[in-house]
Design an enzyme around this catalytic site. Sequence first.
Site, PDB file in Angstrom:
ATOM      1  N   MET A  36       4.431  16.879  -6.755  1.00 55.62           N
ATOM      2  CA  MET A  36       5.783  17.076  -7.316  1.00 55.62           C
ATOM      3  C   MET A  36       5.881  18.449  -7.957  1.00 55.62           C
ATOM      4  O   MET A  36       4.950  18.884  -8.636  1.00 55.62           O
ATOM      5  CB  MET A  36       6.070  16.016  -8.380  1.00 55.62           C
ATOM      6  CG  MET A  36       5.863  14.596  -7.893  1.00 55.62           C
ATOM      7  SD  MET A  36       6.401  13.409  -9.141  1.00 55.62           S
ATOM      8  CE  MET A  36       5.804  11.877  -8.425  1.00 55.62           C
ATOM      9  N   MET A 136      11.270   5.557   0.848  1.00 56.10           N
ATOM     10  CA  MET A 136      11.191   5.494  -0.618  1.00 56.10           C
ATOM     11  C   MET A 136      11.991   4.289  -1.088  1.00 56.10           C
ATOM     12  O   MET A 136      13.192   4.186  -0.827  1.00 56.10           O
ATOM     13  CB  MET A 136      11.785   6.753  -1.259  1.00 56.10           C
ATOM     14  CG  MET A 136      10.918   7.988  -1.245  1.00 56.10           C
ATOM     15  SD  MET A 136       9.218   7.778  -1.808  1.00 56.10           S
ATOM     16  CE  MET A 136       9.443   7.212  -3.492  1.00 56.10           C
ATOM     17  N   GLY A 143       6.095   6.793 -11.325  1.00 61.34           N
ATOM     18  CA  GLY A 143       5.522   5.506 -10.977  1.00 61.34           C
ATOM     19  C   GLY A 143       6.152   4.405 -11.818  1.00 61.34           C
ATOM     20  O   GLY A 143       6.889   4.671 -12.766  1.00 61.34           O
ATOM     21  N   ASP A 174       7.035   3.107  -0.294  1.00 58.96           N
ATOM     22  CA  ASP A 174       6.524   3.711  -1.529  1.00 58.96           C
ATOM     23  C   ASP A 174       7.505   3.468  -2.675  1.00 58.96           C
ATOM     24  O   ASP A 174       8.640   3.933  -2.635  1.00 58.96           O
ATOM     25  CB  ASP A 174       6.361   5.213  -1.268  1.00 58.96           C
ATOM     26  CG  ASP A 174       5.704   5.959  -2.415  1.00 58.96           C
ATOM     27  OD1 ASP A 174       5.249   5.320  -3.369  1.00 58.96           O
ATOM     28  OD2 ASP A 174       5.647   7.204  -2.324  1.00 58.96           O
ATOM     29  N   GLY A 175       7.015   2.746  -3.680  1.00 56.83           N
ATOM     30  CA  GLY A 175       7.819   2.532  -4.880  1.00 56.83           C
ATOM     31  C   GLY A 175       8.035   1.065  -5.172  1.00 56.83           C
ATOM     32  O   GLY A 175       8.663   0.363  -4.377  1.00 56.83           O
ATOM     33  N   GLY A 196       0.960   2.319  -6.756  1.00 56.66           N
ATOM     34  CA  GLY A 196       0.404   3.118  -7.847  1.00 56.66           C
ATOM     35  C   GLY A 196       0.158   2.258  -9.072  1.00 56.66           C
ATOM     36  O   GLY A 196      -0.978   1.917  -9.405  1.00 56.66           O
TER      37      GLY A 196
HETATM   38  C1  DX5 Z   1       6.961   8.040  -6.804  1.00 55.85           C
HETATM   39  C2  DX5 Z   1       5.758   8.211  -5.920  1.00 55.85           C
HETATM   40  C3  DX5 Z   1       4.961   6.983  -5.683  1.00 55.85           C
HETATM   41  C4  DX5 Z   1       4.447   6.291  -6.899  1.00 55.85           C
HETATM   42  C5  DX5 Z   1       4.721   4.846  -6.693  1.00 55.85           C
HETATM   43  O1  DX5 Z   1       7.780   9.131  -6.677  1.00 55.85           O
HETATM   44  O2  DX5 Z   1       6.117   8.725  -4.658  1.00 55.85           O
HETATM   45  O3  DX5 Z   1       3.914   7.202  -4.747  1.00 55.85           O
HETATM   46  O4  DX5 Z   1       3.081   6.461  -7.162  1.00 55.85           O
HETATM   47  O5  DX5 Z   1       4.434   4.215  -7.845  1.00 55.85           O
HETATM   48  P1  DX5 Z   1       4.584   2.657  -8.090  1.00 55.85           P
HETATM   49  O6  DX5 Z   1       3.709   1.963  -7.078  1.00 55.85           O
HETATM   50  O7  DX5 Z   1       4.085   2.541  -9.474  1.00 55.85           O
HETATM   51  O8  DX5 Z   1       6.034   2.311  -7.934  1.00 55.85           O
HETATM   52 ZN    ZN Z   2       4.518   8.783  -3.076  1.00 56.36          ZN
END
Ligand code: DX5
Ligand code: ZN
Length: 225
Positions: A36, A136, A143, A174-175, A196
Amino acid sequence: MVELLPSILSADFARLAEEVAAAERGGGTVIHVDVMDGHFVPNITLGPPVVKSLRKATRLPLDCHLMIENPNDYIGAFADAGADWVSVHYEACPHLHRTLELIAGHGMKPGVVLNPATRVEVLEEILPMLHHVLVMSVNPGFGGQRFIPFSLNKIRALVEIRQKLGLTFRIEVDGGVAHDTIPAIVQAGAELLVAGNAVFGSGDPEANTRALLAQARVAAGEVSR
Ligand code: DX5
Ligand code: ZN
């Protein structure tokens, strides 16, 4: 086959090698690395030097999710650092075809990421170039956010388009991937699950990974309960 991709965003960055090793023992097969830049998303994380260190710490593929503006300027640096998969945001790439050629030209597997509000249809022309599409299911940047339910429709739409076009790209989510969302995500057709907070947020990352993966495999019908 469904796979669990631990996202190091929620790991202890001072103990990255240990955290990754624990997630690997639990059955994680690809390490998800969130990059990021503080511009495309309102948070700053890490870049090629950390990827280079991770490369020495694990043999698992490194899945670099670039949440950055002007990704073309950094593709070479990520390749040199040892990235295996690189995904860029549709929303950050006005010349997406060129960006994907650049990633593939460096011998890495190209992916495209869609923000929650971006429709999957925008990818139709370039799907044959892709190793993976990353849906996403939260707004990128942090996270531990809640899964956005309409993401399931996007996964189903991708499954349908892939079938219609006879393609092989993989579908990654993801998310907000956790025990309460995994059954629906897997049943919708996603096979690469990024987690995450559910892996590194609390408790033991090895046990967490193992439990998430076991649940995903049951939901996918790969093993019985
Ligand atoms: C958020 C990231 C994710 C993040 C997901 O912008 O791209 O990869 O680690 O986190 P969780 O699993 O905690 O939602
Ligand atoms: Zn990610």
